[in-house]
Design an enzyme around this catalytic site. Structure first.
Site, PDB file in Angstrom:
ATOM      1  N   ASN A 100      -2.710  -8.520  -2.409  1.00 18.53           N
ATOM      2  CA  ASN A 100      -3.628  -8.178  -3.415  1.00 18.53           C
ATOM      3  C   ASN A 100      -3.407  -6.992  -4.085  1.00 18.53           C
ATOM      4  OD1 ASN A 100      -4.373  -7.326  -0.634  1.00 18.53           O
ATOM      5  ND2 ASN A 100      -6.203  -6.301  -1.599  1.00 18.53           N
ATOM      6  N   HIS A 101      -2.475  -6.009  -3.741  1.00 20.07           N
ATOM      7  CA  HIS A 101      -2.387  -4.781  -4.237  1.00 20.07           C
ATOM      8  C   HIS A 101      -1.345  -4.988  -5.239  1.00 20.07           C
ATOM      9  CE1 HIS A 101      -5.902  -2.482  -2.656  1.00 20.07           C
ATOM     10  NE2 HIS A 101      -5.617  -2.846  -1.394  1.00 20.07           N
ATOM     11  N   HIS A 121      -0.931 -13.436   3.838  1.00 23.67           N
ATOM     12  CA  HIS A 121      -1.620 -12.193   3.452  1.00 23.67           C
ATOM     13  C   HIS A 121      -2.978 -12.298   3.386  1.00 23.67           C
ATOM     14  CE1 HIS A 121      -1.642  -7.857   2.333  1.00 23.67           C
ATOM     15  NE2 HIS A 121      -2.343  -8.116   1.493  1.00 23.67           N
ATOM     16  N   HIS A 124      -4.458  -4.671   8.422  1.00 22.53           N
ATOM     17  CA  HIS A 124      -3.951  -3.211   8.806  1.00 22.53           C
ATOM     18  C   HIS A 124      -4.193  -3.185  10.434  1.00 22.53           C
ATOM     19  CE1 HIS A 124      -3.735  -1.405   4.387  1.00 22.53           C
ATOM     20  NE2 HIS A 124      -3.282  -2.642   4.640  1.00 22.53           N
ATOM     21  N   ASN A 181       0.988  -1.266   0.092  1.00 21.94           N
ATOM     22  CA  ASN A 181      -0.165  -0.134  -0.301  1.00 21.94           C
ATOM     23  C   ASN A 181       1.124   1.197  -0.017  1.00 21.94           C
ATOM     24  OD1 ASN A 181      -1.357  -2.165   2.380  1.00 21.94           O
ATOM     25  ND2 ASN A 181      -2.753  -1.383   0.444  1.00 21.94           N
TER      26      ASN A 181
HETATM   27 FE   LIG Z   1      -2.541  -3.759   3.054  1.00 24.31          FE
HETATM   28 FE   LIG Z   2      -3.849  -6.535   1.320  1.00 30.25          FE
END
Ligand SMILES: [Fe+2]
Ligand SMILES: [Fe+2]
Length: 270
Positions: free
Chosen positions: A67-68, A153, A180, A40
């Site tokens: 996932n990012h 993750h 997070h 992120n």
């Molecule tokens: Fe994240």
């Molecule tokens: Fe993530």
């Protein structure tokens, strides 16, 4: 061996905090290996190559994604040539990059860093359990590698706990990322694997998981397109964990780390 792992770096405030604190953390905590999740880092969505370079230069031995991974397209050619940047191992075959990286320390000890992504409340992926089994067929803790670290993750704590118990004793640590929010369940499992369901993010906690509050709240209260999400930009709390392993590669202890910003501070002893 002492391993530092920092959770999802969120936007500029997270990047600045990690880049400025990492050299001191490495020195003060006598860290042998440092790993940072940076999915992120770029305004909350993905990682740009120059940001990866800054995190490596500050002292990260490896960077993980999630996932990012592909939100910043420039990362695709970069990950092909920068092997210390890894993405989840259970993407479909043919996905750019690798899900594991071997690091050799100055004293010759080898450390294997892996990342897998969960499938509960996440995108459809190949099986993370089978993907890790394939790697562990040729990596033996305490034999081929002095330490093996997995960044798992995922959204669901159940999946993370099941994964950690499934590989208890075969890896040094299973550390969760993606939610997070740091959890308080850090422990060394009976077989010797350190576990923490989520180490938390490196970002501003006066936020909704790192994003500015108003647009994030609007997503829940309105059913219309609204203002784009943007990272909250107050002082970041650096969140992570420190793991100490023994000669057999198994964990002796795991301690949470929280530094700066709004969360209650927690600094592991050396
Ligand atoms: Fe994240
Ligand atoms: Fe993530």
């Amino acid at each position: 061996m002492r391993i530092l792992f920092l959770g999802d770096v969120m936007g500029r405030t997270g990047r600045d905090a990690v880049v400025s604190a990492l050299p001191g953390l490495r020195r003060d905590l006598k860290i042998d290996v440092a790993v940072v999740n940076a999915e992120n880092a770029s305004h909350g969505f993905g990682l740009a190559p120059d940001m990866a370079e800054a995190i490596f230069a500050a002292g990260a031995d490896a960077i993980t994604l999630g996932n990012h991974s592909w939100d910043r397209k420039e990362i695709i050619p970069y990950i092909a040539q920068q092997k210390r940047l890894i993405r989840p191992i259970n993407y479909p075959p043919g996905t750019p990059g690798e899900g594991a990286v071997d690091i050799t320390l100055a004293d010759g000890r080898r450390v294997l860093i892996l990342q897998a992504m969960g499938r509960l409340f996440m995108d459809a992926m190949d099986c993370p359990f089978r993907a890790i089994e394939t790697i562990l067929a040729r990596a033996r803790l305490g034999v081929t590698h002095a330490a093996i670290l997995v960044d798992f993750h995922g959204e669901a704590t159940s999946e993370k706990m099941a994964f950690a118990h499934a590989f208890d004793g075969a890896v040094s640590a299973v550390l969760g990322t993606h939610t997070h929010c740091p959890t308080a369940d850090h422990q060394v499992l009976p077989g010797g694997t350190a576990f923490m369901a989520d180490v938390g993010m490196c970002g501003d906690y006066d936020s909704v998981i790192g994003m500015g509050k108003a647009p994030a709240i609007a997503r829940f209260t309105r059913k219309m397109p609204g203002e784009r999400l943007h990272p909250a930009d107050g002082e970041a709390t650096i969140c992570g964990a420190v793991i100490e392993t023994g000669a057999d590669g198994k964990a002796l202890r795991i301690d949470p780390l929280r530094l700066g910003g709004r969360l209650s501070p927690m600094m592991p002893s050396v």
